[in-house]
Design a protein around this motif. Structure first.
Motif, PDB file in Angstrom:
ATOM      1  N   LEU A 177       4.481   4.670   3.830  1.00 42.24           N
ATOM      2  CA  LEU A 177       3.519   5.110   2.820  1.00 42.24           C
ATOM      3  C   LEU A 177       2.369   4.118   2.701  1.00 42.24           C
ATOM      4  O   LEU A 177       1.195   4.517   2.620  1.00 42.24           O
ATOM      5  N   SER A 178       2.674   2.824   2.719  1.00 45.94           N
ATOM      6  CA  SER A 178       1.631   1.793   2.645  1.00 45.94           C
ATOM      7  C   SER A 178       0.692   1.891   3.837  1.00 45.94           C
ATOM      8  O   SER A 178      -0.541   1.838   3.687  1.00 45.94           O
ATOM      9  N   GLY A 179       1.266   2.040   5.044  1.00 49.80           N
ATOM     10  CA  GLY A 179       0.444   2.146   6.243  1.00 49.80           C
ATOM     11  C   GLY A 179      -0.444   3.376   6.230  1.00 49.80           C
ATOM     12  O   GLY A 179      -1.623   3.312   6.597  1.00 49.80           O
ATOM     13  N   ALA A 180       0.103   4.508   5.772  1.00 45.98           N
ATOM     14  CA  ALA A 180      -0.672   5.754   5.728  1.00 45.98           C
ATOM     15  C   ALA A 180      -1.843   5.637   4.764  1.00 45.98           C
ATOM     16  O   ALA A 180      -2.958   6.087   5.066  1.00 45.98           O
ATOM     17  N   ILE A 181      -1.619   5.033   3.606  1.00 43.66           N
ATOM     18  CA  ILE A 181      -2.688   4.878   2.614  1.00 43.66           C
ATOM     19  C   ILE A 181      -3.785   3.961   3.147  1.00 43.66           C
ATOM     20  O   ILE A 181      -4.982   4.265   3.042  1.00 43.66           O
ATOM     21  N   LEU A 218       2.227  11.784  -2.976  1.00 46.96           N
ATOM     22  CA  LEU A 218       3.451  11.231  -2.398  1.00 46.96           C
ATOM     23  C   LEU A 218       3.904   9.984  -3.145  1.00 46.96           C
ATOM     24  O   LEU A 218       5.103   9.749  -3.305  1.00 46.96           O
ATOM     25  N   VAL A 219       2.942   9.196  -3.599  1.00 43.76           N
ATOM     26  CA  VAL A 219       3.283   7.999  -4.381  1.00 43.76           C
ATOM     27  C   VAL A 219       4.033   8.390  -5.652  1.00 43.76           C
ATOM     28  O   VAL A 219       5.047   7.784  -6.011  1.00 43.76           O
ATOM     29  N   LEU A 220       3.531   9.425  -6.334  1.00 46.54           N
ATOM     30  CA  LEU A 220       4.187   9.882  -7.566  1.00 46.54           C
ATOM     31  C   LEU A 220       5.607  10.360  -7.281  1.00 46.54           C
ATOM     32  O   LEU A 220       6.519  10.126  -8.078  1.00 46.54           O
ATOM     33  N   VAL A 221       5.790  11.025  -6.139  1.00 47.21           N
ATOM     34  CA  VAL A 221       7.121  11.535  -5.787  1.00 47.21           C
ATOM     35  C   VAL A 221       8.057  10.387  -5.410  1.00 47.21           C
ATOM     36  O   VAL A 221       9.185  10.293  -5.910  1.00 47.21           O
TER      37      VAL A 221
END
Length: 264
Positions: A137-141, A161-164
């Protein structure tokens, strides 16, 4: 009220490095300098970093994290300036491909705040998701900041996605020996908003310039909050992962042991 004052004091101390940068921006715009303004800001940033370590306000471990963010931020600055997202119009010796080297310290100051606040408020996280999921998730953002110039901008999908992913994650912090808690996602939003406020102050003092600010200063578009929100998320996740690696709480499944543990 006593708790609020104590909390405000700890937050102010955590913001010491960003405050030094803002003060330098303001002073350098109001007085005549014997050298280029961007060069002067870089010298002050380096001196401030050294003094913070000498006076034990920052630890060497925190400086290592800040250095990582300096490199990450500088890489993003080089790309964004090249793409015309914003510009640094003034001349300086310490400019590389149109980007002054001090700009990396603005990202580093966010990391400084997070490291300081983590230690001063004794942050603890519960219900932390799997390490591989956080890493992806960090890499995608982060890479969306680069790729959205060519393909679809996935920032809103990434925010969802962060909220999920962090729906159940709670950040616990201590104020004057009393513990409090809030959803981690809410803390992201609050920090992102205040950084947007800080961005308005920084552009007012000429730290950098957006295309619509060429003739006169204007308030930074409120849509920029989403960019800062995502950057805050990436920053926090990197700091958190580095904290976890240092603590060494990793079980066989690859899940980092966050439940009820402290990372100082």
């Amino acid at each position: 009220m006593k708790q609020l004052i104590h909390f405000g004091y700890q937050q102010a101390m955590s913001c010491l490095f960003p405050a030094i940068i803002f003060l330098t921006l303001a002073i350098s715009q109001m007085i005549e300098l014997p050298l280029a303004r961007y060069d002067f800001i870089l010298i002050i940033c380096l001196a401030a970093q050294i003094l913070l370590v000498i006076f034990n306000i920052e630890t060497m471990d925190e400086v290592k994290v800040i250095f990582v963010f300096h490199l990450i931020g500088l890489a993003l600055e080089l790309y964004k300036v090249h793409m015309g997202s914003w510009a640094y119009p003034e001349e300086a010796v310490t400019k590389v491909f149109g980007v002054p080297l001090y700009s990396g310290f603005m990202y580093a100051s966010v990391a400084s705040y997070m490291c300081q606040a983590w230690r001063r408020l004794d942050l603890r996280l519960t219900n932390w998701p799997s390490s591989w999921l956080v890493f992806l998730l960090s890499g995608a953002i982060y890479f969306n900041f680069y790729t959205h110039h060519f393909i679809y901008d996935f920032r809103w999908l990434a925010g969802g996605l962060v909220l999920v992913v962090f729906f159940k994650t709670i950040v616990h912090f201590t104020v004057n020996q009393r513990s409090y808690a809030m959803p981690l996602s809410l803390s992201f939003i609050l920090i992102g908003f205040f950084i947007w406020v800080a961005e308005n102050i920084a552009t007012f003092f000429g730290a950098w310039q957006y295309p619509n600010q060429g003739q006169q200063w204007e308030v930074v578009h409120i849509g920029k909050i989403s960019s800062w929100l995502l950057l805050v998320i990436v920053s926090f996740l990197i700091v958190a992962m580095l904290k976890h690696v240092k603590a060494g709480y990793v079980d066989k499944s690859g899940r980092q042991g966050m439940e009820g543990r402290k990372f100082n």
